[in-house]
Design an enzyme around this catalytic site. Structure first.
Site, mmCIF file in Angstrom:
data_model
loop_
_atom_site.group_PDB
_atom_site.id
_atom_site.type_symbol
_atom_site.label_atom_id
_atom_site.label_comp_id
_atom_site.label_asym_id
_atom_site.label_seq_id
_atom_site.Cartn_x
_atom_site.Cartn_y
_atom_site.Cartn_z
ATOM 1 N N TYR A 31 -2.074 -0.941 10.236
ATOM 2 C CA TYR A 31 -2.083 -1.212 8.794
ATOM 3 C C TYR A 31 -0.873 -0.574 8.120
ATOM 4 O O TYR A 31 -0.159 -1.222 7.353
ATOM 5 C CB TYR A 31 -3.381 -0.676 8.185
ATOM 6 C CG TYR A 31 -3.486 -0.881 6.690
ATOM 7 C CD1 TYR A 31 -3.874 -2.105 6.167
ATOM 8 C CD2 TYR A 31 -3.195 0.154 5.805
ATOM 9 C CE1 TYR A 31 -3.974 -2.308 4.800
ATOM 10 C CE2 TYR A 31 -3.290 -0.033 4.437
ATOM 11 C CZ TYR A 31 -3.678 -1.266 3.939
ATOM 12 O OH TYR A 31 -3.763 -1.447 2.580
ATOM 13 N N SER A 89 0.838 -1.197 0.000
ATOM 14 C CA SER A 89 0.000 0.000 0.000
ATOM 15 C C SER A 89 0.869 1.242 0.000
ATOM 16 O O SER A 89 1.960 1.258 0.590
ATOM 17 C CB SER A 89 -0.900 0.008 1.240
ATOM 18 O OG SER A 89 -1.588 1.240 1.370
#
Length: 263
Positions: free
Chosen positions: A167, A153
Site C-alpha cells: 500500500y 495517502s
C-alpha cells in the site's frame, strides 16, 4: 473577479471510482451537493445503486451508478464505453478506488503486491488513459481545464507504523505518476493532482480506528480524524475555477499528521 462562482462545480460531469463507500462516498456526496452530475463506480454494484439513489434524492445534483471491477483490465474499456454512451465529456475524474494489505514482513505474500499495485497504481494509469478523450472534450483551457484528482495517502510520504508494504509503495508511486501526468496531460488541457489523505472513517480504516482511534487522533496536530467536508471540500477546490492553475501538486489532507514531531 467573479467570487460568487469561484468554487462552483455546478453541472460538471464527475466520475468517482470507489465512490459508493468510505472516502469515495464522501467525495461523491460533496460533488452532488454542489450540483454536479456524478458517476459512481466500484465492483459492488448494489452499493453503487444504493449510494446513487440516496445522493440523487438529496440533490441538487445527480448521481448515477456505473459498476466496474477495476482489478479486471477488460472492465476498464467497458466502463469507458458506458460513460461515453451517456456523456460527451468528463470534467473531473477522481481516482479513489484502492486496496490495502497488512501483514508482517516475514510472511508478507507476493500476491499482495500484485493485487494492491494493480488496483492502486496500474489501473489508475489504465483508466485515466481510457478516459482521456472524454477529459480532452471537457477541457476549456487555459481557465477551465479538465481535472484528474488522485486519492493518495500520507503513507506514501512517510513511513507508516503498520506493515502495509504494498500500500505504501503504491501510494508513493501514485504521487509520482500524478506528477508525470501533470506534465504530459497538462499539454492536453488536463490537470493532475493528489490528495494525500490521513485518517478518515472508511472501510479500509475501520479495524484500525476501532483499536487505535484515540492514539491516532493524539498523533494528529489538530486532534481529530478527517470529516466528509474535509476531503470533499479539497476535491471541489481542485475541480473549480479556484483550482484551475493547480497542477502536479500533492496536497496533504491530514490535519498535519505527516508533520507531527515525535520525541
Amino acid at each position: 473577479m467573479d467570487v460568487s462562482n469561484l468554487f462552483s462545480v455546478k453541472d460538471k460531469v464527475v466520475l468517482v471510482t470507489g465512490g459508493a463507500k468510505g472516502i469515495g462516498l464522501m467525495i461523491s456526496s460533496g460533488f452532488v451537493a454542489a450540483g454536479a452530475r456524478v458517476y459512481i463506480s466500484s465492483r459492488d454494484g448494489a452499493a453503487c445503486e444504493s449510494a446513487a439513489a440516496a445522493l440523487s434524492a438529496q440533490g441538487p445534483g445527480k448521481a448515477v451508478a456505473l459498476p466496474c471491477d477495476l482489478q479486471q483490465l477488460d472492465s476498464i474499456a467497458a466502463l469507458a464505453a458506458a460513460l461515453s454512451a451517456r456523456e460527451t465529456a468528463l470534467h473531473v475524474l477522481v481516482n479513489n478506488s484502492g486496496a490495502n494489505w497488512g501483514e508482517s514482513y516475514d510472511t508478507y505474500p507476493d500476491a499482495a503486491f500484485s493485487k494492491v499495485l494493480t488496483l492502486n497504481l496500474q489501473r489508475v494509469f489504465t483508466l485515466t488513459q481510457a478516459l482521456t478523450p472524454l477529459l480532452v472534450a471537457a477541457s476549456r483551457p487555459p481557465l477551465d481545464p479538465a481535472r484528474v484528482i488522485h486519492i493518495g495517502s500520507i503513507d506514501g510520504l512517510r513511513v507508516p507504523a503498520l506493515e502495509t508494504y504494498a500500500y505504501s509503495a503504491s501510494k508513493a508511486g501514485l504521487h509520482h505518476l500524478s506528477r508525470v501526468f501533470s506534465s504530459h496531460l497538462g499539454r492536453r488541457g488536463i490537470t493532475s493532482n493528489v490528495l494525500a489523505c490521513g485518517p478518515f472513517e472508511s472501510k479500509m480504516m475501520k479495524a484500525t480506528l476501532e483499536r487505535f482511534k484515540d492514539k491516532i487522533e493524539a498523533g494528529v496536530p489538530l486532534g481529530r480524524i478527517g470529516t466528509p467536508e474535509d476531503v470533499a471540500g479539497a476535491c471541489i477546490f481542485l475541480a473549480s475555477r479556484a483550482g484551475a492553475y493547480i497542477n502536479g501538486a500533492t496536497i496533504t489532507v491530514d490535519g498535519g499528521s505527516h508533520c507531527a514531531a515525535k520525541l
